[in-house]
Write a protein that holds these residues in place. Structure first.
Motif, PDB file in Angstrom:
ATOM      1  N   TYR A   1       0.839  -1.198   0.000  1.00 55.48           N
ATOM      2  CA  TYR A   1       0.000   0.000   0.000  1.00 55.48           C
ATOM      3  C   TYR A   1       0.879   1.255   0.000  1.00 55.48           C
ATOM      4  CZ  TYR A   1      -3.510   3.396   1.378  1.00 55.48           C
ATOM      5  OH  TYR A   1      -4.334   4.486   1.419  1.00 55.48           O
ATOM      6  N   PRO A   2       0.631   2.212  -0.889  1.00 58.40           N
ATOM      7  CA  PRO A   2       1.477   3.426  -0.975  1.00 58.40           C
ATOM      8  C   PRO A   2       1.112   4.460   0.091  1.00 58.40           C
ATOM      9  CG  PRO A   2      -0.204   3.481  -2.665  1.00 58.40           C
ATOM     10  CD  PRO A   2      -0.371   2.168  -1.953  1.00 58.40           C
ATOM     11  N   TRP A   3       1.422   4.171   1.347  1.00 57.97           N
ATOM     12  CA  TRP A   3       1.058   5.066   2.437  1.00 57.97           C
ATOM     13  C   TRP A   3       1.747   6.421   2.417  1.00 57.97           C
ATOM     14  CZ3 TRP A   3       5.714   5.107   4.907  1.00 57.97           C
ATOM     15  CH2 TRP A   3       6.472   3.932   4.896  1.00 57.97           C
ATOM     16  N   PRO A   4       2.908   6.619   1.785  1.00 61.31           N
ATOM     17  CA  PRO A   4       3.462   7.987   1.775  1.00 61.31           C
ATOM     18  C   PRO A   4       2.598   9.001   1.021  1.00 61.31           C
ATOM     19  CG  PRO A   4       5.191   6.413   1.317  1.00 61.31           C
ATOM     20  CD  PRO A   4       3.898   5.653   1.296  1.00 61.31           C
ATOM     21  N   ILE A   5       1.640   8.493   0.242  1.00 64.75           N
ATOM     22  CA  ILE A   5       0.770   9.421  -0.484  1.00 64.75           C
ATOM     23  C   ILE A   5      -0.047  10.279   0.485  1.00 64.75           C
ATOM     24  CG2 ILE A   5      -1.298   7.984  -0.770  1.00 64.75           C
ATOM     25  CD1 ILE A   5      -1.022   8.967  -3.799  1.00 64.75           C
ATOM     26  N   TRP A   6      -0.259   9.797   1.708  1.00 66.11           N
ATOM     27  CA  TRP A   6      -1.011  10.562   2.698  1.00 66.11           C
ATOM     28  C   TRP A   6      -0.265  11.822   3.140  1.00 66.11           C
ATOM     29  CZ3 TRP A   6      -5.945  10.059   3.286  1.00 66.11           C
ATOM     30  CH2 TRP A   6      -6.552   8.869   2.936  1.00 66.11           C
ATOM     31  N   MET A   7       1.014  11.905   2.852  1.00 66.75           N
ATOM     32  CA  MET A   7       1.771  13.128   3.184  1.00 66.75           C
ATOM     33  C   MET A   7       1.353  14.303   2.302  1.00 66.75           C
ATOM     34  SD  MET A   7       3.555  12.494   5.793  1.00 66.75           S
ATOM     35  CE  MET A   7       4.511  13.973   5.872  1.00 66.75           C
ATOM     36  N   LEU A   8       0.630  14.005   1.206  1.00 61.28           N
ATOM     37  CA  LEU A   8       0.143  15.088   0.354  1.00 61.28           C
ATOM     38  C   LEU A   8      -0.958  15.904   1.040  1.00 61.28           C
ATOM     39  CD1 LEU A   8       0.022  13.292  -3.105  1.00 61.28           C
ATOM     40  CD2 LEU A   8       1.699  14.952  -2.287  1.00 61.28           C
ATOM     41  N   VAL A   9      -1.685  15.305   1.960  1.00 58.78           N
ATOM     42  CA  VAL A   9      -2.783  16.014   2.639  1.00 58.78           C
ATOM     43  C   VAL A   9      -2.245  17.180   3.477  1.00 58.78           C
ATOM     44  CG1 VAL A   9      -4.673  15.797   4.295  1.00 58.78           C
ATOM     45  CG2 VAL A   9      -4.301  14.020   2.570  1.00 58.78           C
ATOM     46  N   PRO A  10      -1.314  16.937   4.410  1.00 60.68           N
ATOM     47  CA  PRO A  10      -0.789  18.104   5.144  1.00 60.68           C
ATOM     48  C   PRO A  10       0.005  19.045   4.235  1.00 60.68           C
ATOM     49  CG  PRO A  10       0.327  16.090   5.858  1.00 60.68           C
ATOM     50  CD  PRO A  10      -0.771  15.682   4.943  1.00 60.68           C
ATOM     51  N   GLY A  11       0.624  18.497   3.185  1.00 62.64           N
ATOM     52  CA  GLY A  11       1.352  19.354   2.246  1.00 62.64           C
ATOM     53  C   GLY A  11       0.418  20.305   1.516  1.00 62.64           C
ATOM     54  N   ALA A  12      -0.740  19.789   1.096  1.00 65.63           N
ATOM     55  CA  ALA A  12      -1.725  20.640   0.418  1.00 65.63           C
ATOM     56  C   ALA A  12      -2.283  21.694   1.373  1.00 65.63           C
ATOM     57  CB  ALA A  12      -2.846  19.781  -0.147  1.00 65.63           C
ATOM     58  N   ALA A  13      -2.563  21.277   2.608  1.00 61.38           N
ATOM     59  CA  ALA A  13      -3.074  22.244   3.599  1.00 61.38           C
ATOM     60  C   ALA A  13      -2.039  23.337   3.861  1.00 61.38           C
ATOM     61  CB  ALA A  13      -3.434  21.514   4.894  1.00 61.38           C
ATOM     62  N   LEU A  14      -0.793  22.932   3.978  1.00 63.46           N
ATOM     63  CA  LEU A  14       0.274  23.907   4.206  1.00 63.46           C
ATOM     64  C   LEU A  14       0.433  24.837   2.998  1.00 63.46           C
ATOM     65  CD1 LEU A  14       2.260  24.678   6.370  1.00 63.46           C
ATOM     66  CD2 LEU A  14       3.854  23.001   5.459  1.00 63.46           C
ATOM     67  N   GLY A  15       0.258  24.292   1.809  1.00 64.31           N
ATOM     68  CA  GLY A  15       0.321  25.120   0.597  1.00 64.31           C
ATOM     69  C   GLY A  15      -0.786  26.154   0.555  1.00 64.31           C
ATOM     70  N   VAL A  16      -2.005  25.757   0.944  1.00 67.26           N
ATOM     71  CA  VAL A  16      -3.134  26.696   0.964  1.00 67.26           C
ATOM     72  C   VAL A  16      -2.886  27.799   1.994  1.00 67.26           C
ATOM     73  CG1 VAL A  16      -5.584  26.904   1.570  1.00 67.26           C
ATOM     74  CG2 VAL A  16      -4.808  25.056   0.080  1.00 67.26           C
ATOM     75  N   VAL A  17      -2.399  27.416   3.167  1.00 64.62           N
ATOM     76  CA  VAL A  17      -2.114  28.419   4.214  1.00 64.62           C
ATOM     77  C   VAL A  17      -1.020  29.373   3.739  1.00 64.62           C
ATOM     78  CG1 VAL A  17      -1.147  28.725   6.519  1.00 64.62           C
ATOM     79  CG2 VAL A  17      -2.908  27.014   6.130  1.00 64.62           C
ATOM     80  N   THR A  18       0.016  28.838   3.118  1.00 68.78           N
ATOM     81  CA  THR A  18       1.108  29.684   2.621  1.00 68.78           C
ATOM     82  C   THR A  18       0.607  30.662   1.571  1.00 68.78           C
ATOM     83  OG1 THR A  18       2.719  27.941   3.071  1.00 68.78           O
ATOM     84  CG2 THR A  18       3.378  29.669   1.536  1.00 68.78           C
ATOM     85  N   ALA A  19      -0.204  30.172   0.632  1.00 66.93           N
ATOM     86  CA  ALA A  19      -0.751  31.058  -0.402  1.00 66.93           C
ATOM     87  C   ALA A  19      -1.623  32.142   0.221  1.00 66.93           C
ATOM     88  CB  ALA A  19      -1.545  30.238  -1.414  1.00 66.93           C
ATOM     89  N   GLY A  20      -2.427  31.781   1.215  1.00 60.56           N
ATOM     90  CA  GLY A  20      -3.276  32.768   1.884  1.00 60.56           C
ATOM     91  C   GLY A  20      -2.471  33.825   2.610  1.00 60.56           C
TER      92      GLY A  20
END
Length: 159
Positions: A130-149
């Motif tokens: 199972y490719p569990w490192p893909i779940w690291m994209l969730v906090p990465g995306a949230a951090l990206g949205v916060v950074t852009a804001g």
């Protein structure tokens, strides 16, 4: 007269640069800078004469610095000074806050560790993993949205 020392070979109070005595070569450099300012039209002839006289009479670096403190470096035009200030303002506006830099660093380190562990497990086992490192994209995306804001809000505030 004995020197006051605290510890081996250290003076109690180190003199600041401005209080140190200036050399003839330092006075000449300031005079050359004043001549360049005269040639660029930044100083009148009378003001140049006054400042050069003060430069050759100066005793400390503070006396010399005061003579050229209001002048830009030789060869810089007003447009250059304005462009440099605007570039610095743009650079500071793009700079991320320290908290975001720390969060991105932590996220990057955790993602790297997850990927390394995943690769090691995938190499040492057979079958589907199972490719569990893909779940690291969730906090990465949230951090990206916060950074852009944050960057958008800072950009609006500086206008």
């Amino acid at each position: 007269m004995a020197k006051e020392v605290s510890g081996p070979g250290r003076r109690v109070s180190e003199p600041r640069l401005e209080t140190l005595r200036a050399a003839d070569s330092d006075r000449q450099k300031i005079a050359d800078q004043l001549k360049a300012a005269l040639d660029e039209g930044r100083l009148s002839l009378h003001e140049y004469d006054d400042r050069v006289g003060e430069a050759y009479a100066a005793r400390t670096y503070a006396d010399l610095i005061a003579l050229v403190d209001d002048l830009p470096r030789p060869g810089m035009s007003a447009a250059d000074v304005t462009a440099r200030r605007e570039a610095e303002a743009r650079r500071s506006a793009r700079r991320m806050p320290t908290a975001l830099v720390v969060l991105w660093t932590i996220w990057g380190a955790l993602t790297a560790v997850n990927l390394v562990v995943y690769v090691l497990v995938a190499v040492t086992t057979s079958g589907h993993l199972y490719p569990w490192p893909i779940w690291m994209l969730v906090p990465g995306a949230a951090l990206g949205v916060v950074t852009a804001g944050v960057q958008t809000a800072r950009g609006r505030r500086q206008r």
